[in-house]
Write a protein that holds these residues in place. Structure first.
Motif, PDB file in Angstrom:
ATOM      1  N   PHE A 168      24.815  20.970  23.237  1.00 12.31           N
ATOM      2  CA  PHE A 168      25.261  19.509  22.775  1.00 12.31           C
ATOM      3  C   PHE A 168      24.311  18.315  22.855  1.00 12.31           C
ATOM      4  O   PHE A 168      24.121  17.632  21.914  1.00 12.31           O
ATOM      5  CB  PHE A 168      26.838  19.086  22.902  1.00 12.31           C
ATOM      6  N   ARG A 169      23.808  18.193  23.952  1.00 13.21           N
ATOM      7  CA  ARG A 169      22.975  17.327  24.568  1.00 13.21           C
ATOM      8  C   ARG A 169      21.637  17.914  24.501  1.00 13.21           C
ATOM      9  O   ARG A 169      21.555  18.947  25.325  1.00 13.21           O
ATOM     10  CB  ARG A 169      23.312  16.354  25.711  1.00 13.21           C
ATOM     11  N   PRO A 170      20.484  17.533  23.983  1.00 12.02           N
ATOM     12  CA  PRO A 170      19.199  18.157  24.173  1.00 12.02           C
ATOM     13  C   PRO A 170      18.683  18.443  25.555  1.00 12.02           C
ATOM     14  O   PRO A 170      18.131  19.327  25.813  1.00 12.02           O
ATOM     15  CB  PRO A 170      18.363  17.141  23.368  1.00 12.02           C
ATOM     16  N   GLU A 171      18.753  17.323  26.334  1.00 14.20           N
ATOM     17  CA  GLU A 171      18.353  17.407  27.818  1.00 14.20           C
ATOM     18  C   GLU A 171      19.319  18.465  28.742  1.00 14.20           C
ATOM     19  O   GLU A 171      19.074  18.866  29.974  1.00 14.20           O
ATOM     20  CB  GLU A 171      18.540  16.107  28.526  1.00 14.20           C
ATOM     21  N   ALA A 172      20.575  18.735  28.198  1.00 17.34           N
ATOM     22  CA  ALA A 172      21.383  19.598  28.925  1.00 17.34           C
ATOM     23  C   ALA A 172      20.725  21.191  28.950  1.00 17.34           C
ATOM     24  O   ALA A 172      20.171  21.663  28.170  1.00 17.34           O
ATOM     25  CB  ALA A 172      22.721  19.740  28.407  1.00 17.34           C
ATOM     26  N   GLN A 173      21.009  21.665  30.477  1.00 20.44           N
ATOM     27  CA  GLN A 173      20.174  23.021  30.511  1.00 20.44           C
ATOM     28  C   GLN A 173      21.596  23.886  30.725  1.00 20.44           C
ATOM     29  O   GLN A 173      21.298  25.322  30.765  1.00 20.44           O
ATOM     30  CB  GLN A 173      19.379  22.948  32.096  1.00 20.44           C
ATOM     31  N   VAL A 174      22.722  23.593  31.220  1.00 23.84           N
ATOM     32  CA  VAL A 174      23.755  24.339  31.212  1.00 23.84           C
ATOM     33  C   VAL A 174      25.087  23.525  30.885  1.00 23.84           C
ATOM     34  O   VAL A 174      25.341  22.572  30.925  1.00 23.84           O
ATOM     35  CB  VAL A 174      23.995  24.505  32.771  1.00 23.84           C
ATOM     36  N   GLU A 175      25.913  24.552  30.594  1.00 19.70           N
ATOM     37  CA  GLU A 175      27.526  24.163  30.081  1.00 19.70           C
ATOM     38  C   GLU A 175      28.357  24.944  30.790  1.00 19.70           C
ATOM     39  O   GLU A 175      28.221  26.365  30.657  1.00 19.70           O
ATOM     40  CB  GLU A 175      27.480  24.043  28.565  1.00 19.70           C
ATOM     41  N   ILE A 176      29.541  24.659  31.479  1.00 17.15           N
ATOM     42  CA  ILE A 176      30.265  25.421  32.095  1.00 17.15           C
ATOM     43  C   ILE A 176      31.608  25.371  31.737  1.00 17.15           C
ATOM     44  O   ILE A 176      32.070  24.059  31.567  1.00 17.15           O
ATOM     45  CB  ILE A 176      30.124  25.132  33.743  1.00 17.15           C
ATOM     46  N   GLU A 177      32.400  26.431  31.283  1.00 15.83           N
ATOM     47  CA  GLU A 177      33.879  26.368  30.593  1.00 15.83           C
ATOM     48  C   GLU A 177      34.770  27.275  31.718  1.00 15.83           C
ATOM     49  O   GLU A 177      34.199  28.280  32.065  1.00 15.83           O
ATOM     50  CB  GLU A 177      33.709  26.878  29.433  1.00 15.83           C
ATOM     51  N   VAL A 178      35.672  26.834  32.045  1.00 11.79           N
ATOM     52  CA  VAL A 178      36.439  27.348  32.913  1.00 11.79           C
ATOM     53  C   VAL A 178      38.229  27.894  32.375  1.00 11.79           C
ATOM     54  O   VAL A 178      38.559  26.712  31.636  1.00 11.79           O
ATOM     55  CB  VAL A 178      36.811  27.126  34.419  1.00 11.79           C
ATOM     56  N   VAL A 179      38.917  28.750  32.971  1.00 12.77           N
ATOM     57  CA  VAL A 179      40.109  28.752  32.928  1.00 12.77           C
ATOM     58  C   VAL A 179      40.743  28.754  34.326  1.00 12.77           C
ATOM     59  O   VAL A 179      40.252  29.701  35.091  1.00 12.77           O
ATOM     60  CB  VAL A 179      40.805  30.069  32.056  1.00 12.77           C
ATOM     61  N   ALA A 180      41.864  28.291  34.534  1.00 16.04           N
ATOM     62  CA  ALA A 180      42.428  28.199  35.861  1.00 16.04           C
ATOM     63  C   ALA A 180      43.970  28.565  35.768  1.00 16.04           C
ATOM     64  O   ALA A 180      44.566  28.272  34.889  1.00 16.04           O
ATOM     65  CB  ALA A 180      42.242  27.074  36.582  1.00 16.04           C
ATOM     66  N   ALA A 181      44.452  29.302  36.813  1.00 18.31           N
ATOM     67  CA  ALA A 181      45.886  29.739  36.746  1.00 18.31           C
ATOM     68  C   ALA A 181      46.443  28.961  38.065  1.00 18.31           C
ATOM     69  O   ALA A 181      46.020  29.203  39.048  1.00 18.31           O
ATOM     70  CB  ALA A 181      45.946  31.103  37.044  1.00 18.31           C
ATOM     71  N   VAL A 182      47.422  28.277  37.828  1.00 19.00           N
ATOM     72  CA  VAL A 182      48.020  27.326  38.550  1.00 19.00           C
ATOM     73  C   VAL A 182      49.533  28.055  39.165  1.00 19.00           C
ATOM     74  O   VAL A 182      50.344  28.086  37.868  1.00 19.00           O
ATOM     75  CB  VAL A 182      48.440  26.006  38.387  1.00 19.00           C
ATOM     76  N   PRO A 183      49.811  28.434  40.146  1.00 20.38           N
ATOM     77  CA  PRO A 183      51.284  29.000  40.428  1.00 20.38           C
ATOM     78  C   PRO A 183      52.343  28.056  40.362  1.00 20.38           C
ATOM     79  O   PRO A 183      52.049  26.980  40.468  1.00 20.38           O
ATOM     80  CB  PRO A 183      50.978  29.610  41.878  1.00 20.38           C
ATOM     81  N   GLY A 184      53.375  28.439  39.999  1.00 17.65           N
ATOM     82  CA  GLY A 184      54.748  27.564  39.844  1.00 17.65           C
ATOM     83  C   GLY A 184      55.158  27.401  41.240  1.00 17.65           C
ATOM     84  O   GLY A 184      54.795  27.824  42.312  1.00 17.65           O
ATOM     85  N   GLY A 185      56.300  26.520  41.231  1.00 18.12           N
ATOM     86  CA  GLY A 185      56.817  25.865  42.310  1.00 18.12           C
ATOM     87  C   GLY A 185      58.058  26.955  43.282  1.00 18.12           C
ATOM     88  O   GLY A 185      58.406  27.109  44.017  1.00 18.12           O
ATOM     89  N   ASP A 186      58.170  28.327  42.489  1.00 17.94           N
ATOM     90  CA  ASP A 186      59.095  29.166  42.958  1.00 17.94           C
ATOM     91  C   ASP A 186      58.632  30.077  43.761  1.00 17.94           C
ATOM     92  O   ASP A 186      57.597  30.296  43.819  1.00 17.94           O
ATOM     93  CB  ASP A 186      59.558  30.122  41.547  1.00 17.94           C
TER      94      ASP A 186
END
Length: 129
Positions: A111-129
């Motif tokens: 997206f930005r010409p100077e960018a060399q890396v782009e990182i996307e993640v998925v995280a799983a957050v446990p519930g309170g039970d």
């Protein structure tokens, strides 16, 4: 199931108004999946940009009560796959537990010409039970 799209105050601002930084999918038991938009960062080197992207990811996760330990999947775009070892060296500083699922690929530009890396993640957050 409840879905919330946002760009939390504790994280970096989006680079455009056309997307949200986080999609939170909340389940009835209080657990949630967090889908983060791809993150880029300023810096002269790939290592600096990778570090900045992970710091942005960490801030977005913390804004949703999560941490890098909750990351279950990561996708990375590099503009030079020949620098994979440099990227991996920084990544291991941030993702220290069991490695998440992963996909890394080379792209001609970001997206930005100077960018060399782009990182996307998925995280799983446990519930309170």
């Amino acid at each position: 199931m409840q879905i919330t799209l946002d760009s939390p105050a504790g994280g970096p601002r989006p680079l455009s108004p056309y997307y949200s930084q986080v999609a939170r999918v909340e389940h009835a038991d209080g657990s949630a999946l967090l889908f983060l938009s791809g993150q880029i960062a300023e810096g002269a080197t790939l290592a600096e940009q990778t570090r900045g992207a992970f710091e942005a990811i960490d801030a977005l996760l913390k804004a949703h009560g999560a941490s890098l330990a909750h990351v279950i999947s990561i996708r990375t775009c590099l503009t030079d796959i020949g620098k994979l070892a440099e990227y991996g060296s920084v990544r291991r500083q941030f993702l220290t537990g069991t490695p998440p699922t992963s996909m890394t690929f080379e792209v001609p530009r970001l997206f930005r010409p100077e960018a060399q890396v782009e990182i996307e993640v998925v995280a799983a957050v446990p519930g309170g039970d």
